[in-house]
Design a protein around this motif. Structure first.
Motif, mmCIF file in Angstrom:
data_model
loop_
_atom_site.group_PDB
_atom_site.id
_atom_site.type_symbol
_atom_site.label_atom_id
_atom_site.label_comp_id
_atom_site.label_asym_id
_atom_site.label_seq_id
_atom_site.Cartn_x
_atom_site.Cartn_y
_atom_site.Cartn_z
ATOM 1 N N ALA A 195 -44.380 -15.095 17.135
ATOM 2 C CA ALA A 195 -43.261 -14.448 16.453
ATOM 3 C C ALA A 195 -43.058 -13.016 16.926
ATOM 4 O O ALA A 195 -41.940 -12.485 16.890
ATOM 5 C CB ALA A 195 -43.506 -14.466 14.938
ATOM 6 N N SER A 196 -44.136 -12.391 17.383
ATOM 7 C CA SER A 196 -44.061 -11.001 17.843
ATOM 8 C C SER A 196 -43.713 -10.893 19.320
ATOM 9 O O SER A 196 -43.580 -9.790 19.848
ATOM 10 C CB SER A 196 -45.404 -10.293 17.592
ATOM 11 O OG SER A 196 -45.722 -10.293 16.215
ATOM 12 N N GLY A 197 -43.594 -12.041 20.009
ATOM 13 C CA GLY A 197 -43.269 -12.022 21.425
ATOM 14 C C GLY A 197 -44.453 -11.776 22.328
ATOM 15 O O GLY A 197 -44.275 -11.541 23.531
ATOM 16 N N ARG B 228 -41.404 -5.410 14.451
ATOM 17 C CA ARG B 228 -42.702 -5.953 14.057
ATOM 18 C C ARG B 228 -42.558 -6.755 12.761
ATOM 19 O O ARG B 228 -41.780 -6.390 11.873
ATOM 20 C CB ARG B 228 -43.711 -4.827 13.850
ATOM 21 C CG ARG B 228 -44.026 -4.034 15.120
ATOM 22 C CD ARG B 228 -45.166 -3.082 14.842
ATOM 23 N NE ARG B 228 -45.423 -2.151 15.915
ATOM 24 C CZ ARG B 228 -46.171 -2.389 16.980
ATOM 25 N NH1 ARG B 228 -46.716 -3.586 17.129
ATOM 26 N NH2 ARG B 228 -46.369 -1.473 17.904
ATOM 27 N N ILE B 229 -43.320 -7.854 12.657
ATOM 28 C CA ILE B 229 -43.401 -8.603 11.408
ATOM 29 C C ILE B 229 -44.129 -7.730 10.389
ATOM 30 O O ILE B 229 -45.202 -7.199 10.651
ATOM 31 C CB ILE B 229 -44.168 -9.930 11.609
ATOM 32 C CG1 ILE B 229 -43.544 -10.747 12.753
ATOM 33 C CG2 ILE B 229 -44.204 -10.721 10.309
ATOM 34 C CD1 ILE B 229 -42.130 -11.157 12.530
ATOM 35 N N ARG C 267 -52.311 -6.313 13.159
ATOM 36 C CA ARG C 267 -51.724 -5.311 14.073
ATOM 37 C C ARG C 267 -51.897 -5.743 15.527
ATOM 38 O O ARG C 267 -50.978 -5.613 16.345
ATOM 39 C CB ARG C 267 -52.388 -3.948 13.864
ATOM 40 C CG ARG C 267 -51.985 -3.219 12.605
ATOM 41 C CD ARG C 267 -52.470 -1.780 12.627
ATOM 42 N NE ARG C 267 -52.293 -1.139 11.334
ATOM 43 C CZ ARG C 267 -53.240 -1.040 10.406
ATOM 44 N NH1 ARG C 267 -54.455 -1.551 10.647
ATOM 45 N NH2 ARG C 267 -53.001 -0.452 9.254
ATOM 46 N N GLU C 268 -53.086 -6.226 15.845
ATOM 47 C CA GLU C 268 -53.358 -6.671 17.219
ATOM 48 C C GLU C 268 -52.448 -7.830 17.601
ATOM 49 O O GLU C 268 -52.147 -8.033 18.779
ATOM 50 C CB GLU C 268 -54.822 -7.084 17.337
ATOM 51 C CG GLU C 268 -55.285 -7.343 18.751
ATOM 52 C CD GLU C 268 -56.757 -7.700 18.825
ATOM 53 O OE1 GLU C 268 -57.480 -7.067 19.597
ATOM 54 O OE2 GLU C 268 -57.180 -8.608 18.077
ATOM 55 N N SER C 269 -51.975 -8.568 16.622
ATOM 56 C CA SER C 269 -51.073 -9.694 16.871
ATOM 57 C C SER C 269 -49.612 -9.287 16.773
ATOM 58 O O SER C 269 -48.733 -10.145 16.693
ATOM 59 C CB SER C 269 -51.372 -10.829 15.879
ATOM 60 O OG SER C 269 -52.685 -11.320 16.068
ATOM 61 N N GLY C 270 -49.353 -7.989 16.772
ATOM 62 C CA GLY C 270 -47.981 -7.492 16.843
ATOM 63 C C GLY C 270 -47.334 -7.140 15.532
ATOM 64 O O GLY C 270 -46.153 -6.786 15.503
ATOM 65 N N ALA C 271 -48.066 -7.222 14.427
ATOM 66 C CA ALA C 271 -47.479 -6.973 13.114
ATOM 67 C C ALA C 271 -47.568 -5.501 12.723
ATOM 68 O O ALA C 271 -48.327 -4.724 13.298
ATOM 69 C CB ALA C 271 -48.165 -7.835 12.061
ATOM 70 N N GLU C 272 -46.815 -5.147 11.708
ATOM 71 C CA GLU C 272 -46.878 -3.827 11.089
ATOM 72 C C GLU C 272 -47.434 -4.010 9.683
ATOM 73 O O GLU C 272 -46.937 -4.844 8.913
ATOM 74 C CB GLU C 272 -45.481 -3.206 11.022
ATOM 75 C CG GLU C 272 -45.420 -1.897 10.272
ATOM 76 C CD GLU C 272 -44.000 -1.406 10.024
ATOM 77 O OE1 GLU C 272 -43.854 -0.303 9.462
ATOM 78 O OE2 GLU C 272 -43.048 -2.142 10.362
#
Length: 413
Positions: free
Chosen positions: A335-337, A194-195, A231-236
């Motif tokens: 970026a998060s795939g 995760r980004i 978070r919903e976009s794949g980040a931490e």
């Protein structure tokens, strides 16, 4: 002697010049895309229990055949199809085979083994007769329906062969994917890292939800909204902070954020007022503070601090959420795939006036029949009303009015 001429007052920019000086939405989106082009892309292995919603980093090959062994598809009787040449056929009942570890069993000619779903099909049997197609009496079973070899028998590898692709890369892992991995005996999976994102909300006027606000203070919605959106976009989310308008306090939070994160998001403090702490701290560091021709969300900023990109949004909650959806969400998801959230074409219900020279993002709700209606006015403080929306109406800067029945592009929220 001729008196010197009085100095002319500085020219005031015209409204047209002011519009031209604003950056377009598309140009600012490209700048943020370039700023975040080098976000780290790496992988890690995680247990299946923590992999839901993550994105597979590499293809996964099946380590075993599935099914693992020849087994029954039904509760019934395992028999040799040759014994069913003429039905009804009466056979002696031998062993009972459960779906459990067991010693090898063999079905002899003229006999049948009672078998449960998932149990190993015994040697000598090549089909299974469902129990509802039989009649049992005094240790014997009468088969009422003819069966052929292979009926109701699951052969090894009919689901997937060992060495075949079980999972492709770039898959957002759902329970069905994790079930397949677990069924193949795997305990973990390689996923994209995760980004790491930090969120800082600035302003002397904000207090945490649950606090008692003093006169002139408001509850902070941006920390929760932006962290949740990331978070919903794949980040931490690795760090959050609320800061006052004190430059030293904000800088301390910023230093901690860039130490921990791959990307820092800030809200507030980038306009043209007297207490713009984000602007005051970042501009000397080379920040690009600008006005984007959009409503809501005009004041924007980008910077790089200690090698970490910093994207700054306005402080009004609706402005911050719209800015994230328009500028950051596409880049973070890529970026998060994660798959992109694509704009849709809809038909507008109603009639609204739009500000000339500004691309307006009006909050709306999609309705049946491919239509959409506005749920609020353009003001950036209508955060409660935005909760009723499920999309943004993208009204071009060249359009001053949207009529009932007009085609409009919408961005799902």
């Amino acid at each position: 002697m001729t008196a010197p001429e009085a100095a002319s007052p500085p020219a005031t920019p015209s409204a047209e010049q002011a519009v031209e000086s604003r950056r377009s939405v598309d140009e600012h989106a490209r700048r943020i895309e370039a700023l975040l082009a080098d976000l780290p892309v790496a992988s890690e292995r995680v247990p299946l229990e923590r992999a839901r919603g993550r994105v597979s980093a590499v293809p996964v090959l099946a380590p075993v055949d599935l099914p693992l062994f020849r087994n029954s598809q039904m509760d019934g009787f395992a028999v040799a199809s040759a014994d069913l040449a003429h039905v009804p056929a009466t056979l002696r009942i031998g062993e009972t085979i459960a779906a459990a570890p067991s010693s090898p069993v063999r079905v002899e000619q003229g006999t049948a083994a009672r078998i449960m779903t998932g149990a190993v099909v015994p040697e000598g049997a090549d089909c299974v007769v469902p129990v509802e197609h039989t009649h049992v009496d005094d240790g014997q079973v009468t088969v009422l329906v003819a069966r052929s070899a292979g009926d109701y028998v699951r052969e090894p590898g009919t689901d997937v062969r060992a060495g075949a692709r079980l999972l492709t890369e770039g898959v957002v892992l759902a329970p069905r994917h994790l079930a397949a991995l677990a069924a193949a005996g795997l305990t973990e999976v390689a996923v994209l890292k995760r980004i790491r994102v930090a969120v800082i909300s600035s302003g002397a006027e904000i207090v945490p939800p649950g606090a008692t606000p003093a006169p002139g203070q408001v509850f902070d919605a941006n920390t929760v909204a932006l962290a949740s959106a990331a978070r919903e976009s794949g980040a931490e989310i690795v760090f959050t902070a609320r800061t006052s308008d004190d430059a030293h306090v904000f800088r301390a939070a910023l230093d901690e954020a860039v130490r921990r994160a791959d990307l820092v998001i800030t809200s507030g403090g980038v306009s043209k007022g007297e207490f713009e702490v984000v602007r005051d701290v970042l501009e000397p560091l080379g920040a690009d503070v600008t006005e984007v021709a959009m409503q809501p969300g005009g004041p924007q900023s980008t910077a790089v601090v200690e090698g970490v990109p910093v994207v700054s949004f306005p402080g009004n909650p609706v402005s911050a959420q719209v800015s994230f959806a328009v500028f950051l969400r596409p880049v973070l998801r890529r970026a998060s795939g994660l798959p992109p959230i694509l704009a849709e074409q809809r038909v507008f219900d109603g009639d609204v006036v739009s500000v000339p020279g500004k691309r307006q993002w009006l909050r709306g709700t999609r309705t049946p029949g491919g239509r959409v209606r506005a749920v609020s006015g353009p003001s950036s403080h209508l955060v409660a009303t935005m909760a009723a929306a499920d999309c943004l109406l993208d009204i071009p800067e060249t359009l001053t009015r949207l009529h009932d029945g007009d085609a409009v592009e919408v961005l799902p929220l």
